[in-house]
Structure formats: structure tokens, C-alpha cells
Write a protein that holds these residues in place. Structure first.
Motif, PDB file in Angstrom:
ATOM      1  N   MET A 167       2.212  12.579 -13.681  1.00 58.82           N
ATOM      2  CA  MET A 167       1.756  13.884 -13.217  1.00 58.82           C
ATOM      3  C   MET A 167       1.620  14.873 -14.371  1.00 58.82           C
ATOM      4  N   GLN A 168       2.540  14.835 -15.296  1.00 62.27           N
ATOM      5  CA  GLN A 168       2.502  15.769 -16.419  1.00 62.27           C
ATOM      6  C   GLN A 168       1.313  15.522 -17.339  1.00 62.27           C
ATOM      7  N   THR A 169       0.880  14.290 -17.444  1.00 64.91           N
ATOM      8  CA  THR A 169      -0.229  13.962 -18.353  1.00 64.91           C
ATOM      9  C   THR A 169      -1.560  13.777 -17.622  1.00 64.91           C
ATOM     10  N   CYS A 170      -1.579  14.056 -16.335  1.00 65.62           N
ATOM     11  CA  CYS A 170      -2.768  13.774 -15.530  1.00 65.62           C
ATOM     12  C   CYS A 170      -3.996  14.534 -16.018  1.00 65.62           C
ATOM     13  N   GLU A 171      -3.861  15.810 -16.315  1.00 63.00           N
ATOM     14  CA  GLU A 171      -5.019  16.620 -16.693  1.00 63.00           C
ATOM     15  C   GLU A 171      -5.653  16.131 -17.991  1.00 63.00           C
ATOM     16  N   HIS A 172      -4.856  15.513 -18.870  1.00 63.50           N
ATOM     17  CA  HIS A 172      -5.402  14.975 -20.122  1.00 63.50           C
ATOM     18  C   HIS A 172      -6.121  13.650 -19.872  1.00 63.50           C
ATOM     19  N   ARG A 173      -5.627  12.860 -18.913  1.00 65.48           N
ATOM     20  CA  ARG A 173      -6.228  11.563 -18.632  1.00 65.48           C
ATOM     21  C   ARG A 173      -7.387  11.652 -17.640  1.00 65.48           C
ATOM     22  N   ASN A 174      -7.331  12.629 -16.773  1.00 62.10           N
ATOM     23  CA  ASN A 174      -8.330  12.771 -15.711  1.00 62.10           C
ATOM     24  C   ASN A 174      -8.846  14.201 -15.727  1.00 62.10           C
ATOM     25  N   LEU A 175      -9.983  14.404 -16.363  1.00 64.47           N
ATOM     26  CA  LEU A 175     -10.514  15.754 -16.562  1.00 64.47           C
ATOM     27  C   LEU A 175     -10.927  16.403 -15.246  1.00 64.47           C
ATOM     28  N   GLY A 176     -11.095  15.642 -14.201  1.00 61.27           N
ATOM     29  CA  GLY A 176     -11.487  16.202 -12.911  1.00 61.27           C
ATOM     30  C   GLY A 176     -10.311  16.599 -12.038  1.00 61.27           C
ATOM     31  N   ASP A 233       0.840  -1.196   0.000  1.00 57.83           N
ATOM     32  CA  ASP A 233       0.000   0.000   0.000  1.00 57.83           C
ATOM     33  C   ASP A 233       0.874   1.244   0.000  1.00 57.83           C
ATOM     34  N   ASN A 234       0.422   2.261  -0.734  1.00 55.46           N
ATOM     35  CA  ASN A 234       1.165   3.510  -0.826  1.00 55.46           C
ATOM     36  C   ASN A 234       0.220   4.683  -0.594  1.00 55.46           C
ATOM     37  N   PRO A 235       0.017   5.105   0.655  1.00 56.79           N
ATOM     38  CA  PRO A 235      -0.905   6.208   0.938  1.00 56.79           C
ATOM     39  C   PRO A 235      -0.413   7.549   0.436  1.00 56.79           C
ATOM     40  N   ALA A 236       0.843   7.636  -0.016  1.00 58.75           N
ATOM     41  CA  ALA A 236       1.351   8.904  -0.545  1.00 58.75           C
ATOM     42  C   ALA A 236       0.920   9.149  -1.991  1.00 58.75           C
ATOM     43  N   ALA A 237       0.347   8.141  -2.664  1.00 59.59           N
ATOM     44  CA  ALA A 237      -0.070   8.291  -4.064  1.00 59.59           C
ATOM     45  C   ALA A 237      -1.282   9.212  -4.170  1.00 59.59           C
ATOM     46  N   THR A 238      -1.436   9.836  -5.328  1.00 62.20           N
ATOM     47  CA  THR A 238      -2.574  10.720  -5.613  1.00 62.20           C
ATOM     48  C   THR A 238      -3.446  10.081  -6.693  1.00 62.20           C
ATOM     49  N   PRO A 239      -4.650  10.622  -6.943  1.00 64.51           N
ATOM     50  CA  PRO A 239      -5.480  10.113  -8.050  1.00 64.51           C
ATOM     51  C   PRO A 239      -4.830  10.262  -9.417  1.00 64.51           C
ATOM     52  N   CYS A 240      -3.781  11.068  -9.492  1.00 64.19           N
ATOM     53  CA  CYS A 240      -3.108  11.248 -10.782  1.00 64.19           C
ATOM     54  C   CYS A 240      -2.121  10.131 -11.101  1.00 64.19           C
ATOM     55  N   ASP A 241      -1.512   9.526 -10.092  1.00 61.14           N
ATOM     56  CA  ASP A 241      -0.454   8.561 -10.380  1.00 61.14           C
ATOM     57  C   ASP A 241      -0.748   7.142  -9.895  1.00 61.14           C
ATOM     58  N   HIS A 242      -1.503   6.993  -8.790  1.00 67.19           N
ATOM     59  CA  HIS A 242      -1.823   5.656  -8.252  1.00 67.19           C
ATOM     60  C   HIS A 242      -0.565   4.782  -8.157  1.00 67.19           C
ATOM     61  N   THR A 243       0.544   5.379  -7.725  1.00 67.75           N
ATOM     62  CA  THR A 243       1.825   4.674  -7.722  1.00 67.75           C
ATOM     63  C   THR A 243       1.839   3.523  -6.725  1.00 67.75           C
ATOM     64  N   LYS A 244       2.319   2.385  -7.176  1.00 63.37           N
ATOM     65  CA  LYS A 244       2.580   1.246  -6.299  1.00 63.37           C
ATOM     66  C   LYS A 244       4.036   0.846  -6.454  1.00 63.37           C
ATOM     67  N   PHE A 245       4.707   0.640  -5.324  1.00 64.30           N
ATOM     68  CA  PHE A 245       6.136   0.334  -5.349  1.00 64.30           C
ATOM     69  C   PHE A 245       6.364  -1.168  -5.512  1.00 64.30           C
ATOM     70  N   THR A 246       5.606  -1.791  -6.384  1.00 63.52           N
ATOM     71  CA  THR A 246       5.801  -3.216  -6.649  1.00 63.52           C
ATOM     72  C   THR A 246       6.946  -3.398  -7.634  1.00 63.52           C
ATOM     73  N   GLY A 247       7.624  -4.514  -7.519  1.00 57.90           N
ATOM     74  CA  GLY A 247       8.725  -4.790  -8.433  1.00 57.90           C
ATOM     75  C   GLY A 247       9.988  -4.045  -8.100  1.00 57.90           C
ATOM     76  N   SER A 248      10.041  -3.432  -6.901  1.00 60.60           N
ATOM     77  CA  SER A 248      11.239  -2.660  -6.544  1.00 60.60           C
ATOM     78  C   SER A 248      12.368  -3.553  -6.050  1.00 60.60           C
ATOM     79  N   GLY A 249      12.078  -4.798  -5.776  1.00 60.65           N
ATOM     80  CA  GLY A 249      13.118  -5.703  -5.274  1.00 60.65           C
ATOM     81  C   GLY A 249      13.072  -5.853  -3.776  1.00 60.65           C
TER      82      GLY A 249
END
Length: 558
Positions: free
Chosen positions: A471-480, A410-426
Motif C-alpha cells: 500500500m505504501q508503494t502503490c502510487e509509485h508502482r501504479n500511476l493510476g 480467492d480474496n475479494p477484499a484485495a485492491t488493485p494496489c496489493d492483489h493479496t492472496k492468502f496462499t501459503g498460510s497453512g
């Protein structure tokens, strides 16, 4: 079973010492530590694993208590079940009131998270254990009296044997063993640091040309013994050979405190120095912020300096140095903005020269002094933000409280723009959260951080760049969603995000930053409220501090 036998034996010990205990205003304050110590020594597994017939709620409460540190657990129980005031808890645990408050806040947050309850319902949850502990209840009076009489007889016999053994053995010990003191420590006993070798008002001219006067000089054996907000105990070396504390008052309500402790060996001195540095680098004072810290060259064998600000505007500029068998601290308490750490290090150099003249140290070095920026370990979760790193909020006086670092995806630091999960980090990611439980703020308010180590620097860079692209493409992918206030520095990026989270177009704002140091990547999030928010500069400083914490971890790993 362990708890019941511990309570019984504590009452038996009280009966044995009743001539002393019975005269106390609160005999229970003598019995409680006895019972706790006995139970702690005997317990090998969590109580919930031994007791039969527990309800799910009782098992959850016991598991939540087991997840706390010993001090957090005792503070929580003494507050809610013994109903002791903070000062009484501090006396029973041997810690100052600020540390009691800090431990209570941390324990409350950890326990509330573990049992999934509000902090205001902690006491009812603890009281749910009453049916277990009230049956069969306290031991019988006849049992206590009988065992107490037996204990007195055995102690009388044992005391006679011990006195005889000491009389025979003491001569042998004296004749065959010399004291385990270093040459420097023996010199410190022969030529101790005296009050005349401490700082004088004339030594404080780097801070102000005049107006200083001495207010007290002592061995720090009376009162609380605490002369700064971050100091955890009276002495950093409880087995030291001696100590001095001198205080000064100066112009514009400034105060200087010099403390010196002499230890029995170089190893004890190093431990005393490390313990003192930790008091300030990981300061547990409510609403204390570490503005900066330094490694100081030319001042003793080892030295650091710290710049701390406490809620309300008070600053503490501190220099800590060790040389030979001595550890000395020079502290300036000030609200004057133009006071600088360099001025305090010059005063500390004068203090070190006075100690060198004493002949109490095996070797001495005091100048020229140079301070270089260096973030010091906080003593909390390695590589992660600490409570002393978090910004001071002008409208909030309650302190930040951090949870223990936990592992998981779980990554509570993620935002609706990135939904980042630190899976596969080793490596399994580490996550930590910070809240202000006493400020009546919404539950979503707080700071979160997640970090993980990657196999190599290339993989870490690709992961961090991927978050930036999201983050740079968030506004195009998520209009809200709206992304604003981009920020970049070496190894650091940050943004402010506003997103609609439901059909009613409810908006939530986030600050989010990404940090990369070699193979390490961290994501930092802050969720403000309409009334309590950070400025762009404050959040940027927080993310930069997260980067500097990762640098410490990276260097230690290397």
C-alpha cells in the motif's frame, strides 16, 4: 420419489383429520408442513441426485436450494411458490416476522450466488422445476380416500392399545420415578417468582428520578410474546416452569421491559441464558448495530450487557443475567443520548434482588455490579464480522445480508494496489461478503472479509507487513492509483484507495484494512458508491471490530 410420497401421505393425513382440517380457512396451510416434515425425514441425499432427466438449469437450481439452511429454503419457497405473506410464513415456521425477512434476504442472496442470477429472477428459476413436479402430479383422489380410511382404522386400534398401556404403565412410573427437577427447581415450584417480586416504578430511578408507571404484567402467553426487536421466540426455555414479563413507560418516551424465566435445572438455565444472549449478540433485526457489549460482574452467576442501535436512532440497552434456576432480562428502549449501560445494570441488580427475595433460586448474588468491555460471539462465522457489526447507513433502510463463510484462495477484499492472496498460510482462507440486496445499489457495493491462520506469529506479522508495504508503494508502482487516509491502531491498519480500472480512466474507490491477532490475519474491504459511503471513522470502527472478532477466535483456539 421422496417428495411425491411425502405429499401423498400428507393428503392422506388431511383426509384422516378432515373434520378439523376442512373447517380451516386455508387447509393447505395444514398440509404443507405435514408434507415438508415427511420429506425432510425421508430424504438422505439431495433430490437432484435421484431424479433422472434433469436439465443443467434444473440441476443447478436444486443444488442451489440444497446449499441453503432448512429455514432459508422453506422461506424462499413459501414466498415465491406459495405466495404467502410474511406474517403467514412466520406462523407456519414458528418464527417472528423480522426473522422471516432476515431468512428470506439471506436465502435470496445465497441462492442467487449459487445459480449466478439476479435476485429479481429467483422466482423464474424456481419455476423451472415445474415440469418435474407436475408429472405425474398430485396423487389420485381414490388413492387418498382408500389410504385415509385404512389409516383411521389403524389409528382407532392403536389408540385403544395405547390407552391400555398408559393405564398400566403410569402407576409404575409414578411409583418408581421422581420428577427430574433440581432442588432449586423444586424450591421454585414451592416459592415461585410472583408479580409482587418484579421491578416497581421506584426501582427505575437510576434511569429517571420520576415519571415511570407500569403498563402491563403478564405470563407472556398472549399476543406474539415478542417484546424486543431481537427476540426470536416467545420463551427462551419452552419447557420452563414459569415466566413473567412486566413493562414500564417513562419520561421522554422511554420503555423498560423486565422478563423472568424459571427453568427446571441448572443446565436448562444455562441453555436459556445462552440462547437469550445469542438473540441480542447476533441480533437479526434489520439494520441493528451492536455498539458495545460487556461482561458484568456481581450480578447473579453470569451476566452480560449490550448496547444496540437500530436504524432511525432507537437504542436498546439490555442486561441479561442468570442466577440459580432463573434467567432475567432488563431492557431499556430509548432515544435519549445520555442513557448509559451502567444505569441499566443498576436496575438489573434491583431486579435480581427481587428474585432473590422470592426464594425461588438455590443461590443468589446481586452486587456490587461492575461492567467490563467484552465483545460477545455473534453466532455467525467464528472470527469474522457479523451483520450486527456493520455500520448503519442513514440513506439506506434495507438490511445488510451476509453470505456463509466459504473456503478458497480467492480474496475479494484485495485492491488493485496489493492483489493479496492468502496462499501459503497453512490453512485454507475463509471469505465472507455482505451486501444490501433491497437497496438498488451497484453490484460492486458491499463489504468483504478474508482471514487465514498462519503457522506462527512471526509469519503472520510478515504477511501483514507485506500488505502494508504494498500500500505504501502503490502510487509509485501504479500511476493510476491514489492511496490516502492512512490509519493505524494496535494490530490494525487501513487506507482509502482510488484506482483507474480501464482505458477510459474509470475510477473505483475502495476502503481496505488489515488486521493481525497473533497467528491470524484478516483483510477487510468496502466498495462504496458515489451516494453511499463510509466516513473514515466508520470504516476504522469496522476494521477494529474485525480485530476484536479475531481476538475471540484466537482466545478460543488457545
Amino acid at each position: 420419489d421422496v417428495a411425491r410420497s411425502a405429499v401423498r401421505d400428507a393428503y392422506v393425513a388431511a383426509y384422516h383429520h378432515w373434520r378439523k382440517v376442512g373447517r380451516m380457512s386455508d387447509p393447505e396451510s395444514w398440509v404443507r408442513p405435514q408434507a415438508w416434515g415427511r420429506a425432510h425425514r425421508r430424504a438422505r441425499v439431495r433430490p437432484g441426485h435421484r431424479e433422472k432427466g434433469l436439465s443443467p438449469e434444473q440441476g443447478q437450481v436444486l443444488a442451489g436450494l440444497a446449499g441453503l439452511t432448512d429455514t432459508q429454503r422453506r422461506t424462499l419457497l413459501l414466498t415465491h411458490l406459495a405466495a404467502l405473506p410474511m406474517d403467514a410464513i412466520g406462523r407456519e415456521l414458528g418464527i417472528p416476522r423480522p426473522e422471516v425477512e432476515h431468512q428470506l434476504q439471506q436465502g435470496t442472496v445465497q441462492f442467487a450466488l449459487a445459480v449466478d442470477c439476479e435476485s429479481t429472477t429467483v422466482r423464474p428459476r424456481l419455476e423451472s422445476l415445474a415440469p418435474i413436479v407436475t408429472s405425474p402430479g398430485l396423487p389420485r383422489v381414490t388413492t387418498i380416500r382408500r389410504n385415509g380410511v385404512r389409516r383411521r382404522r389403524w389409528h382407532a386400534l392403536g389408540g385403544a392399545v395405547v390407552v391400555l398401556a398408559l393405564a398400566i404403565g403410569s402407576g409404575w412410573i409414578v411409583s418408581t420415578h421422581s420428577p427430574a427437577l433440581s432442588a432449586g427447581a423444586r424450591r421454585a415450584l414451592e416459592h415461585p417468582v410472583t408479580a409482587g417480586m418484579l421491578l416497581g416504578p421506584h426501582d427505575l430511578t437510576p434511569l429517571a428520578a420520576s415519571g415511570w408507571h407500569t403498563t402491563s404484567t403478564s405470563g407472556n402467553t398472549s399476543g406474539s410474546g415478542l417484546h424486543s426487536p431481537c427476540q426470536a421466540h416467545r420463551f427462551a426455555d419452552d419447557r420452563g416452569l414459569g415466566a413473567w414479563v412486566r413493562t414500564f413507560a417513562g419520561p421522554r418516551e422511554r420503555q423498560v421491559v423486565q422478563s423472568v424465566e424459571v427453568s427446571a435445572s441448572p443446565g436448562a438455565t444455562a441453555a436459556t441464558y445462552d440462547r437469550t444472549v445469542h438473540w441480542y449478540a447476533g441480533c437479526t433485526q434489520a439494520q441493528a448495530h451492536l455498539d458495545d457489549s460487556y461482561r458484568v460482574r456481581g450480578l447473579g452467576d453470569d451476566a452480560v450487557a449490550l448496547d444496540l442501535t437500530v436504524h432511525g436512532g432507537d437504542r436498546y440497552l439490555i442486561t441479561i443475567a442468570r442466577s440459580g434456576e432463573t434467567t432475567q432480562t432488563t431492557l431499556l428502549h430509548t432515544a435519549v443520548t445520555h442513557d448509559r449501560i451502567g444505569d441499566v445494570t443498576r436496575v438489573a441488580a434491583a431486579a435480581m434482588r427481587g428474585i432473590c427475595r422470592s426464594g425461588a433460586v438455590s443461590h443468589c448474588h446481586a452486587g456490587p455490579v461492575r461492567a467490563k468491555h467484552a465483545l460477545l460471539p455473534s453466532g455467525e462465522a467464528p472470527g469474522m464480522l457479523a451483520t450486527v457489526d456493520l455500520p448503519l447507513l442513514a440513506s439506506v433502510s434495507s438490511p445488510w445480508v451476509g453470505t456463509d463463510a466459504t473456503t478458497g484462495t480467492d480474496n475479494p477484499a484485495a485492491t488493485p494496489c496489493d492483489h493479496t492472496k492468502f496462499t501459503g498460510s497453512g490453512r485454507t482462507p475463509q471469505t465472507r461478503s455482505f451486501v444490501i440486496p433491497g437497496a438498488s445499489l451497484p453490484t460492486q457495493f458491499g463489504v468483504t472479509e478474508t482471514y487465514a491462520a498462519f503457522a506462527d506469529a512471526k509469519s503472520a506479522a510478515a504477511f501483514a507487513d507485506g500488505i502494508g508495504h504494498q500500500m505504501q508503494t502503490c502510487e509509485h508502482r501504479n500511476l493510476g492509483s491514489t492511496v490516502s487516509d492512512p490509519f493505524t491502531a494496535t494490530g490494525v491498519s487501513g487506507w482509502r484507495v482510488t484506482s483507474e480500472i480501464d482505458a477510459k480512466r474509470t475510477k473505483v474507490t475502495y476502503w481496505m484494512g488489515v488486521v493481525r491477532v497473533r497467528t491470524l490475519v484478516a483483510q477487510v474491504g468496502f466498495t462504496p458508491t458515489t451516494k453511499v459511503d463510509l466516513s473514515r471513522a466508520e470504516f476504522d470502527a469496522l476494521v477494529v471490530r474485525a480485530r476484536d472478532r479475531l481476538k475471540i477466535l484466537s482466545r478460543s483456539a488457545t
